[in-house]
Design an enzyme around this catalytic site. Structure first.
Site, PDB file in Angstrom:
ATOM      1  N   LYS A 192      -9.252  -7.758   0.852  1.00  0.00           N
ATOM      2  CA  LYS A 192      -8.643  -7.040  -0.265  1.00  0.00           C
ATOM      3  C   LYS A 192      -7.523  -6.150   0.266  1.00  0.00           C
ATOM      4  O   LYS A 192      -7.774  -5.109   0.855  1.00  0.00           O
ATOM      5  CB  LYS A 192      -9.687  -6.173  -0.979  1.00  0.00           C
ATOM      6  N   GLU A 268     -11.190   1.679  10.938  1.00  0.00           N
ATOM      7  CA  GLU A 268      -9.918   2.159  11.506  1.00  0.00           C
ATOM      8  C   GLU A 268      -9.370   3.176  10.523  1.00  0.00           C
ATOM      9  O   GLU A 268      -8.809   2.799   9.489  1.00  0.00           O
ATOM     10  CB  GLU A 268      -8.940   0.979  11.677  1.00  0.00           C
ATOM     11  N   CYS A 302      -0.734   5.532  10.977  1.00  0.00           N
ATOM     12  CA  CYS A 302      -1.901   6.301  11.417  1.00  0.00           C
ATOM     13  C   CYS A 302      -1.678   6.860  12.811  1.00  0.00           C
ATOM     14  O   CYS A 302      -2.289   7.838  13.207  1.00  0.00           O
ATOM     15  CB  CYS A 302      -3.138   5.414  11.411  1.00  0.00           C
ATOM     16  N   GLU A 399      -2.746  14.544   7.663  1.00  0.00           N
ATOM     17  CA  GLU A 399      -1.722  13.547   8.000  1.00  0.00           C
ATOM     18  C   GLU A 399      -0.491  13.797   7.139  1.00  0.00           C
ATOM     19  O   GLU A 399      -0.603  13.878   5.911  1.00  0.00           O
ATOM     20  CB  GLU A 399      -2.238  12.147   7.678  1.00  0.00           C
TER      21      GLU A 399
HETATM   22  P1  NAP Z   1      -6.769   4.320   1.449  1.00  0.00           P
HETATM   23  O1  NAP Z   1      -6.410   5.020   0.212  1.00  0.00           O
HETATM   24  O2  NAP Z   1      -7.995   4.723   2.156  1.00  0.00           O
HETATM   25  O3  NAP Z   1      -6.856   2.778   1.055  1.00  0.00           O
HETATM   26  C1  NAP Z   1      -7.104   1.780   2.017  1.00  0.00           C
HETATM   27  C2  NAP Z   1      -7.650   0.555   1.319  1.00  0.00           C
HETATM   28  O4  NAP Z   1      -8.902   0.872   0.725  1.00  0.00           O
HETATM   29  C3  NAP Z   1      -6.775   0.027   0.195  1.00  0.00           C
HETATM   30  O5  NAP Z   1      -6.890  -1.367   0.152  1.00  0.00           O
HETATM   31  C4  NAP Z   1      -7.432   0.646  -1.028  1.00  0.00           C
HETATM   32  O6  NAP Z   1      -7.163  -0.082  -2.187  1.00  0.00           O
HETATM   33  C5  NAP Z   1      -8.881   0.529  -0.640  1.00  0.00           C
HETATM   34  N1  NAP Z   1      -9.778   1.410  -1.359  1.00  0.00           N
HETATM   35  C6  NAP Z   1      -9.550   2.666  -1.808  1.00  0.00           C
HETATM   36  N2  NAP Z   1     -10.663   3.147  -2.405  1.00  0.00           N
HETATM   37  C7  NAP Z   1     -11.605   2.171  -2.307  1.00  0.00           C
HETATM   38  C8  NAP Z   1     -12.966   2.064  -2.736  1.00  0.00           C
HETATM   39  N3  NAP Z   1     -13.581   3.057  -3.367  1.00  0.00           N
HETATM   40  N4  NAP Z   1     -13.622   0.912  -2.490  1.00  0.00           N
HETATM   41  C9  NAP Z   1     -13.015  -0.102  -1.850  1.00  0.00           C
HETATM   42  N5  NAP Z   1     -11.738  -0.059  -1.429  1.00  0.00           N
HETATM   43  C10 NAP Z   1     -11.048   1.073  -1.647  1.00  0.00           C
HETATM   44  O7  NAP Z   1      -5.606   4.377   2.528  1.00  0.00           O
HETATM   45  P2  NAP Z   1      -4.071   4.063   2.329  1.00  0.00           P
HETATM   46  O8  NAP Z   1      -3.451   5.210   1.621  1.00  0.00           O
HETATM   47  O9  NAP Z   1      -3.885   2.695   1.758  1.00  0.00           O
HETATM   48  O10 NAP Z   1      -3.567   3.993   3.842  1.00  0.00           O
HETATM   49  C11 NAP Z   1      -3.235   5.101   4.560  1.00  0.00           C
HETATM   50  C12 NAP Z   1      -4.400   5.546   5.448  1.00  0.00           C
HETATM   51  O11 NAP Z   1      -4.773   4.486   6.313  1.00  0.00           O
HETATM   52  C13 NAP Z   1      -4.013   6.680   6.361  1.00  0.00           C
HETATM   53  O12 NAP Z   1      -5.071   7.604   6.415  1.00  0.00           O
HETATM   54  C14 NAP Z   1      -3.835   6.001   7.712  1.00  0.00           C
HETATM   55  O13 NAP Z   1      -4.000   6.852   8.795  1.00  0.00           O
HETATM   56  C15 NAP Z   1      -4.873   4.943   7.648  1.00  0.00           C
HETATM   57  N6  NAP Z   1      -4.574   3.848   8.594  1.00  0.00           N
HETATM   58  C16 NAP Z   1      -5.353   3.727   9.705  1.00  0.00           C
HETATM   59  C17 NAP Z   1      -5.079   2.736  10.629  1.00  0.00           C
HETATM   60  C18 NAP Z   1      -5.916   2.588  11.866  1.00  0.00           C
HETATM   61  O14 NAP Z   1      -5.834   1.524  12.486  1.00  0.00           O
HETATM   62  N7  NAP Z   1      -6.702   3.574  12.259  1.00  0.00           N
HETATM   63  C19 NAP Z   1      -4.010   1.855  10.417  1.00  0.00           C
HETATM   64  C20 NAP Z   1      -3.248   2.011   9.271  1.00  0.00           C
HETATM   65  C21 NAP Z   1      -3.547   3.014   8.363  1.00  0.00           C
HETATM   66  P3  NAP Z   1      -6.285   0.515  -3.368  1.00  0.00           P
HETATM   67  O15 NAP Z   1      -5.289   1.429  -2.754  1.00  0.00           O
HETATM   68  O16 NAP Z   1      -5.691  -0.664  -3.990  1.00  0.00           O
HETATM   69  O17 NAP Z   1      -7.278   1.228  -4.240  1.00  0.00           O
END
Ligand code: NAP
Length: 496
Positions: A192, A268, A302, A399
């Site tokens: 997803k 991650e 990240c 962040e």
């Molecule tokens: P996010 O809001 O946590 O969303 C990540 C994914 O989870 C999206 O596909 C989102 O889908 C989904 N999601 C959100 N709520 C969910 C739930 N209740 N159940 C199932 N899936 C759910 O993060 P983001 O804003 O997309 O990405 C930024 C974050 O990712 C930052 O904190 C960054 O540091 C982190 N990141 C970490 C790494 C690493 O390797 N450590 C790499 C890249 C990014 P929807 O948005 O469609 O709801």
């Protein structure tokens, strides 16, 4: 395949790439509309305009995908490793054949400059090549029990159907980093992507299918209701693994859901990287490194340098050089020639960046350049350098996820190591010094899964990527990346 450089991207070519991209759900080897026909809009963050609509999966679609993965599991596990490897290697080749189209699609849905999108596509492809090579090297062991008599035969088997959830900031690579090892290990999956950037992953689904991935082994669905669709699947026990890349807050929630059925997890999560410049650092290299660590992906990474600690004796000069470089960057649509910084993903993200900047300024930080959103339809923020950012500023803990370099002076190694570690995150830190002894000492003292020693980027498909503390669990890529999708089984053998 069309050759694309920034100069040749016309509105017609943009429309063409979007028109050709798959927009349905990929379930059981078929492209299908969402049950009930719902769609969700994908927006170009550089204009704020809708690019296209894609199928918006319902809970029923989620179940269809997971059941397809369940049905395909035994056959994928039984497929000879060499055949699984061939699928991955063909995927690598097809991605490279289509790199220009994939990069343009990514720039349109996510905003990053075209050259960076192309870099991400190549990086994503590399995970398929890496895991094509790993697929044929899953090993085991044979050992005599210490007391003699019996033998231990240790073998490794796929974990089983896996749920893979990815963020918007690296729309292709974060999925490649999971699907590659899943197939290599023999695990089927339901992926997803984030609702904001589904097009790159759907395009990958088309490629995997052409590369020979068996029906049901890879399923991909976009949804505007991620919690509602994914939670029952995670809690079902049909999937045996969740691999998630995203924020720590969502990761925490998903870990709770996984506890129900004791799923294997890879997490991650978020970061709060420190970038430390000692007084003996090569300042030219440190500024180059800071530009990379800060501005890669327009700051939306990240691994982005969130806190830049510079020794008091060199902070003025470092700040001057960094400010010069930051103020030269061209901000604009990622498809335009010469653009180095794209838009933020949406208005919320742009406003959050500004909020953090204004908070730091009100706490005493000084602006060396930037510190403002840009007018227009897209969600742009001017590259910013702040200095004397106080410990009380929110951006020292949160962040930033934007093009903002936050400088703070330090006086001693002891003080800076304590400051680096005063966060719940532990993904990556960067250290610049010409002293190998100090570099290694600090690298060993900082609490993070990765350290860049005199380098501003650490990610490499052949190296283990991941964090400690609240930045996550497990590692992706590298020789151990495939282990996340394998169980170890002991067969004890009586010899008497
Ligand atoms: P996010 O809001 O946590 O969303 C990540 C994914 O989870 C999206 O596909 C989102 O889908 C989904 N999601 C959100 N709520 C969910 C739930 N209740 N159940 C199932 N899936 C759910 O993060 P983001 O804003 O997309 O990405 C930024 C974050 O990712 C930052 O904190 C960054 O540091 C982190 N990141 C970490 C790494 C690493 O390797 N450590 C790499 C890249 C990014 P929807 O948005 O469609 O709801």
């Amino acid at each position: 395949m069309t050759g694309t450089t920034a100069e040749t991207v016309t509105p017609h070519r943009e429309a063409d790439v979007v028109a050709q991209a798959p927009k349905q759900l990929f379930i059981d080897g078929q492209w299908v509309d969402a049950r009930g026909g719902r769609t969700l809009d994908v927006v170009d963050p550089s204009t704020g305009e809708v690019l296209c609509a894609v199928a918006d999966a319902s809970e029923e679609d989620g179940w269809d995908a997971l059941k397809a993965a369940e049905r395909a599991q035994a056959d994928l596990a039984a497929l000879p490793p060499r055949k699984r490897s061939d699928i991955l290697m063909r995927t690598f080749e097809l991605i490279h054949e289509r790199i220009d189209d994939l990069a343009l699609l990514m720039t349109l849905e996510m905003g990053k400059p075209l050259a960076e999108a192309k870099g991400e596509v190549a990086y994503a492809a590399e995970f398929f090549r890496h895991f094509a090579e790993e697929a044929t090297r899953i090993d085991g062991g044979y050992q005599t029990a210490p007391a003699g008599g019996s033998r231990f035969l240790v073998t490794r088997q796929p974990v089983g159907p896996s749920i893979l959830i990815t963020p918007w900031n690296f729309p292709l690579a974060m999925g490649a980093r999971k699907i590659g090892p899943a197939i290599a290990a023999g695990c089927t999956s339901v992926t997803k992507p984030a609702a904001q950037t589904p097009l790159s992953m759907l395009a990958l689904g088309e490629i995997l299918s052409e590369a020979g991935a068996p029906a049901g082994s890879v399923n991909i669905l976009a949804t505007s209701t991620s919690g509602k669709v994914m939670e029952p699947l995670i809690r079902s026990g049909i999937a045996r693994k969740l691999s998630f890349t995203g924020s720590t807050s969502v990761g925490r929630k998903l870990l709770e859901q996984c506890a129900d059925r004791v799923l294997r997890t890879s997490m991650e999560l978020g970061g709060n990287a420190a970038f430390v410049v000692f007084e003996d650092a090569d300042l030219d290299k440190a500024v180059d490194g800071a530009m990379l660590a800060k501005m890669r992906n327009s700051g939306e990474a990240c691994t982005a340098a969130n806190r830049i600690f510079v020794h008091r004796s060199v902070i003025e000069e470092f700040g001057r050089r960094l400010t010069e470089r930051m103020s030269e960057l061209t901000v604009g649509r990622g498809v335009d020639d010469g653009v180095k910084v794209g838009p933020m993903i949406d208005a919320n993200q742009r406003d959050k960046v500004d909020e953090l900047v204004q908070d730091a300024i009100s706490g005493g930080a000084r602006v060396l350049t930037g510190a403002e959103a840009l007018d227009g339809g897209g969600f742009f923020y001017r590259p910013t350098v702040l200095t004397d950012v106080p410990e009380s500023a929110r951006m020292r803990d949160e962040e930033i996820f934007g093009p903002v370099a936050a400088l703070t002076p330090f006086d001693s190694e002891e003080e800076v190591v304590a400051a680096v570690n005063s966060t719940e995150y532990g993904l990556v830190n960067y250290v610049y010094t010409e002293s190998l002894r100090r570099g290694l000492r600090v690298a060993e003292s900082v609490e993070s899964g990765m350290v860049g020693l005199n380098q501003g980027v650490v990610s490499n498909p052949a190296a283990p990527f991941g964090g400690v503390k609240e930045s996550g669990l497990g590692r992706e890529g590298g020789p151990t990346g495939i282990d996340e999708f394998l169980e170890t089984k002991l067969i004890g053998i009586a010899m008497d």
